[in-house]
Scaffold this motif. Structure first.
Motif, PDB file in Angstrom:
ATOM      1  N   PRO A   9     -13.183-175.439  33.223  1.00  0.00           N
ATOM      2  CA  PRO A   9     -14.376-174.695  33.644  1.00  0.00           C
ATOM      3  C   PRO A   9     -15.444-175.575  34.282  1.00  0.00           C
ATOM      4  O   PRO A   9     -15.497-176.790  34.053  1.00  0.00           O
ATOM      5  N   TRP A  10     -16.286-174.930  35.067  1.00  0.00           N
ATOM      6  CA  TRP A  10     -17.397-175.596  35.739  1.00  0.00           C
ATOM      7  C   TRP A  10     -18.432-176.023  34.702  1.00  0.00           C
ATOM      8  O   TRP A  10     -18.882-175.222  33.884  1.00  0.00           O
ATOM      9  N   GLN A  11     -18.829-177.303  34.723  1.00  0.00           N
ATOM     10  CA  GLN A  11     -19.701-177.841  33.685  1.00  0.00           C
ATOM     11  C   GLN A  11     -21.082-178.252  34.178  1.00  0.00           C
ATOM     12  O   GLN A  11     -21.991-178.451  33.371  1.00  0.00           O
ATOM     13  N   LEU A  12     -21.254-178.409  35.480  1.00  0.00           N
ATOM     14  CA  LEU A  12     -22.543-178.893  35.981  1.00  0.00           C
ATOM     15  C   LEU A  12     -23.619-177.821  35.860  1.00  0.00           C
ATOM     16  O   LEU A  12     -23.322-176.622  35.792  1.00  0.00           O
ATOM     17  N   ASN A  13     -24.878-178.244  35.858  1.00  0.00           N
ATOM     18  CA  ASN A  13     -25.986-177.301  35.691  1.00  0.00           C
ATOM     19  C   ASN A  13     -26.443-176.711  37.022  1.00  0.00           C
ATOM     20  O   ASN A  13     -27.598-176.304  37.170  1.00  0.00           O
ATOM     21  N   ARG A  14     -25.565-176.684  37.965  1.00  0.00           N
ATOM     22  CA  ARG A  14     -25.780-176.020  39.257  1.00  0.00           C
ATOM     23  C   ARG A  14     -24.482-175.311  39.625  1.00  0.00           C
ATOM     24  O   ARG A  14     -23.408-175.672  39.147  1.00  0.00           O
ATOM     25  N   PRO A  15     -24.542-174.289  40.483  1.00  0.00           N
ATOM     26  CA  PRO A  15     -23.293-173.641  40.906  1.00  0.00           C
ATOM     27  C   PRO A  15     -22.518-174.553  41.854  1.00  0.00           C
ATOM     28  O   PRO A  15     -23.103-175.433  42.493  1.00  0.00           O
ATOM     29  N   PRO A  16     -21.212-174.387  41.950  1.00  0.00           N
ATOM     30  CA  PRO A  16     -20.438-175.189  42.909  1.00  0.00           C
ATOM     31  C   PRO A  16     -20.858-174.873  44.342  1.00  0.00           C
ATOM     32  O   PRO A  16     -21.268-173.755  44.651  1.00  0.00           O
ATOM     33  N   LYS A  17     -20.756-175.876  45.199  1.00  0.00           N
ATOM     34  CA  LYS A  17     -21.142-175.681  46.600  1.00  0.00           C
ATOM     35  C   LYS A  17     -20.021-175.028  47.402  1.00  0.00           C
ATOM     36  O   LYS A  17     -20.276-174.233  48.298  1.00  0.00           O
ATOM     37  N   ARG A  18     -18.776-175.393  47.083  1.00  0.00           N
ATOM     38  CA  ARG A  18     -17.634-174.908  47.857  1.00  0.00           C
ATOM     39  C   ARG A  18     -16.522-174.470  46.902  1.00  0.00           C
ATOM     40  O   ARG A  18     -16.099-175.237  46.032  1.00  0.00           O
ATOM     41  N   ILE A  19     -16.053-173.236  47.107  1.00  0.00           N
ATOM     42  CA  ILE A  19     -14.985-172.665  46.292  1.00  0.00           C
ATOM     43  C   ILE A  19     -13.815-172.288  47.193  1.00  0.00           C
ATOM     44  O   ILE A  19     -14.012-171.727  48.281  1.00  0.00           O
ATOM     45  N   LEU A  20     -12.609-172.583  46.740  1.00  0.00           N
ATOM     46  CA  LEU A  20     -11.400-172.130  47.432  1.00  0.00           C
ATOM     47  C   LEU A  20     -10.666-171.149  46.523  1.00  0.00           C
ATOM     48  O   LEU A  20     -10.345-171.472  45.374  1.00  0.00           O
ATOM     49  N   ALA A  21     -10.416-169.948  47.025  1.00  0.00           N
ATOM     50  CA  ALA A  21      -9.596-168.960  46.320  1.00  0.00           C
ATOM     51  C   ALA A  21      -8.211-168.955  46.965  1.00  0.00           C
ATOM     52  O   ALA A  21      -8.091-168.982  48.198  1.00  0.00           O
ATOM     53  N   ILE A  22      -7.182-168.913  46.143  1.00  0.00           N
ATOM     54  CA  ILE A  22      -5.799-168.910  46.634  1.00  0.00           C
ATOM     55  C   ILE A  22      -5.091-167.654  46.141  1.00  0.00           C
ATOM     56  O   ILE A  22      -5.038-167.386  44.944  1.00  0.00           O
ATOM     57  N   ARG A  23      -4.591-166.871  47.079  1.00  0.00           N
ATOM     58  CA  ARG A  23      -3.710-165.748  46.742  1.00  0.00           C
ATOM     59  C   ARG A  23      -2.862-165.456  47.964  1.00  0.00           C
ATOM     60  O   ARG A  23      -3.369-165.118  49.026  1.00  0.00           O
ATOM     61  N   PHE A  24      -1.545-165.588  47.835  1.00  0.00           N
ATOM     62  CA  PHE A  24      -0.647-165.431  48.967  1.00  0.00           C
ATOM     63  C   PHE A  24      -0.128-163.999  49.114  1.00  0.00           C
ATOM     64  O   PHE A  24       0.024-163.488  50.200  1.00  0.00           O
ATOM     65  N   GLN A  25       0.213-163.339  48.035  1.00  0.00           N
ATOM     66  CA  GLN A  25       0.895-162.048  48.071  1.00  0.00           C
ATOM     67  C   GLN A  25       0.613-161.301  46.776  1.00  0.00           C
ATOM     68  O   GLN A  25       0.111-161.906  45.808  1.00  0.00           O
ATOM     69  N   LEU A  52      -7.405-168.992  50.981  1.00  0.00           N
ATOM     70  CA  LEU A  52      -6.103-169.404  51.496  1.00  0.00           C
ATOM     71  C   LEU A  52      -5.115-168.296  51.177  1.00  0.00           C
ATOM     72  O   LEU A  52      -4.864-167.994  50.002  1.00  0.00           O
ATOM     73  N   THR A  53      -4.569-167.650  52.216  1.00  0.00           N
ATOM     74  CA  THR A  53      -3.666-166.529  52.019  1.00  0.00           C
ATOM     75  C   THR A  53      -2.598-166.525  53.105  1.00  0.00           C
ATOM     76  O   THR A  53      -2.655-167.321  54.047  1.00  0.00           O
ATOM     77  N   LYS A  54      -1.630-165.639  52.986  1.00  0.00           N
ATOM     78  CA  LYS A  54      -0.575-165.535  53.982  1.00  0.00           C
ATOM     79  C   LYS A  54      -1.152-165.082  55.322  1.00  0.00           C
ATOM     80  O   LYS A  54      -2.133-164.343  55.382  1.00  0.00           O
ATOM     81  N   GLN A  55      -0.510-165.514  56.395  1.00  0.00           N
ATOM     82  CA  GLN A  55      -0.953-165.198  57.748  1.00  0.00           C
ATOM     83  C   GLN A  55      -1.180-163.695  57.938  1.00  0.00           C
ATOM     84  O   GLN A  55      -2.178-163.259  58.517  1.00  0.00           O
ATOM     85  N   GLU A  56      -0.254-162.857  57.424  1.00  0.00           N
ATOM     86  CA  GLU A  56      -0.344-161.414  57.648  1.00  0.00           C
ATOM     87  C   GLU A  56      -1.535-160.776  56.939  1.00  0.00           C
ATOM     88  O   GLU A  56      -1.902-159.642  57.242  1.00  0.00           O
ATOM     89  N   LYS A  57      -2.143-161.487  55.974  1.00  0.00           N
ATOM     90  CA  LYS A  57      -3.270-160.926  55.229  1.00  0.00           C
ATOM     91  C   LYS A  57      -4.627-161.358  55.803  1.00  0.00           C
ATOM     92  O   LYS A  57      -5.660-160.899  55.331  1.00  0.00           O
ATOM     93  N   THR A  58      -4.621-162.248  56.798  1.00  0.00           N
ATOM     94  CA  THR A  58      -5.877-162.840  57.246  1.00  0.00           C
ATOM     95  C   THR A  58      -6.765-161.867  58.024  1.00  0.00           C
ATOM     96  O   THR A  58      -7.988-161.985  57.988  1.00  0.00           O
ATOM     97  N   ASP A  59      -6.171-160.897  58.714  1.00  0.00           N
ATOM     98  CA  ASP A  59      -6.954-159.990  59.548  1.00  0.00           C
ATOM     99  C   ASP A  59      -7.971-159.227  58.709  1.00  0.00           C
ATOM    100  O   ASP A  59      -9.149-159.108  59.077  1.00  0.00           O
ATOM    101  N   VAL A  60      -7.522-158.698  57.582  1.00  0.00           N
ATOM    102  CA  VAL A  60      -8.443-157.983  56.699  1.00  0.00           C
ATOM    103  C   VAL A  60      -9.468-158.942  56.101  1.00  0.00           C
ATOM    104  O   VAL A  60     -10.668-158.661  56.078  1.00  0.00           O
ATOM    105  N   ALA A  61      -8.987-160.094  55.615  1.00  0.00           N
ATOM    106  CA  ALA A  61      -9.880-161.051  54.951  1.00  0.00           C
ATOM    107  C   ALA A  61     -11.027-161.490  55.857  1.00  0.00           C
ATOM    108  O   ALA A  61     -12.151-161.703  55.390  1.00  0.00           O
TER     109      ALA A  61
END
Length: 341
Positions: A9-25, A52-61
């Protein structure tokens, strides 16, 4: 939880600056993570969230306002191209210095990417848990330390007006309320009889004459959609095979009611908080059911044969779990949903 899931878990007393979500299918699962990421963005407006997702899902994202950048992973299902693309992404994304990674996929390749990007914190999706997928999506974010409560937010969606044009070009009068009929379950054990959809539509028109019905989807339901058109005439807009996933999403946003079997459009209805009656059929209740005030889930959990996940019902061509629901019954549920909106 099912099998053990890992979290730092995130422990610093500030929110993260950059988040990466991964879901392919798959389509419904990728759509399913968006509200939780929107909730994170609403709470921490300065956070940059990438997907980060599959190519076919990027249009909606790319039309979802929550993401700064959408990375397109290969659509190939062959192991070697997948591994090569994963290595390429690790090299490409390492300079981005993601501080937190939400791994909503949690399989070998997503774990490699997560580990080799060296985030300060991460959280993995519980793939094998017993609770609904929507609950486990929230738990993924909750374990990261970003959210401790959740109320489904309205999704920021960019609409260029193409959806309205497509509807008008296919017979929408611009005034009638749109009701989507979605007989698109992948297997016979997930099908509500098509005649019931037509009967529902005729019953609905008695008390809601200002309605037009809409059918979307791929060519797999062409035969059914043609029958609907023959029987419902200009009250039905047949867009089968005429929309992309993005267009289907934008059109669904304009509807007031969705009657859907277990398919991607069901998840879109939940995502957009559309009044939705979900005819789950043989699908396990935790695979497709979603939580929400706008959702009414009809599953097979109360039957001895329930949640069977079989392609064909052992009791006949019409699945027992769905044949028990009459068009009148579905109309009564729909009336309650619309009244509560």
């Amino acid at each position: 939880m099912g099998k053990e899931v890992h979290t730092k878990p995130w422990q610093l007393n500030r929110p993260p600056k950059r988040i990466l979500a991964i879901r392919f299918q798959a389509v419904g699962d990728v759509l399913g993570i968006y509200p939780y990421l929107q909730a994170v963005k609403n709470k921490y407006p300065e956070v940059q969230i990438d997907l980060l997702t599959k190519q076919e899902k990027t249009d909606v994202a790319k039309h979802i306002g929550v993401f700064r950048h959408v990375w397109a992973y290969t659509d190939s299902t062959k192991r070697f191209p997948e591994i090569l693309h994963a290595l390429w992404f690790i090299i490409k994304l390492l300079p981005k210095r993601y501080e937190l990674i939400l791994d909503f996929q949690n399989h070998t390749i997503s774990q490699w990417i997560r580990k080799l990007l060296f985030p300060k914190a991460f959280s993995e999706f519980d793939r094998f848990g017993d609770e609904m997928g929507s609950v486990r999506y929230f738990q993924t974010v909750e374990r990261s330390g970003l959210l401790d409560e959740y109320d489904q937010p309205d999704l920021q969606l960019n609409d260029s007006g193409e959806a309205s044009k497509l509807l008008h070009d296919n017979g929408w009068d611009g005034q009638s309320k749109l009701v989507i009929l979605n007989p698109a379950g992948a297997f016979p054990s997930r099908h509500w009889p098509w005649e019931n959809y037509v009967a529902f539509a005729r019953l609905w028109l008695r008390s809601h004459p200002d309605s037009q019905f809409l059918i979307l989807g791929t060519g797999k339901i062409n035969v059914v959609s043609q029958r609907f058109k023959e029987l419902l005439g200009d009250r039905l807009l047949n867009l089968t095979g005429k929309t992309t996933l993005l267009e289907a999403l934008l059109i669904t946003k304009k509807s007031c009611l969705l009657i859907s079997e277990d398919s991607g459009l069901l998840h879109i209805g939940w995502l957009l908080k559309i009044n939705t009656i979900a005819l789950i059929g043989s699908t396990h209740k935790n695979r497709s059911a979603q939580v929400g005030e706008n959702m009414h889930i009809l599953n097979s959990d109360d039957l001895p044969c329930g949640n069977c996940m079989k392609i064909n019902c052992e009791f006949g061509p019409v699945p027992l779990c769905l044949s028990r629901y009459s068009p009148d019954f579905i109309v009564s549920i729909a009336e309650q949903l619309v009244a509560n909106k």
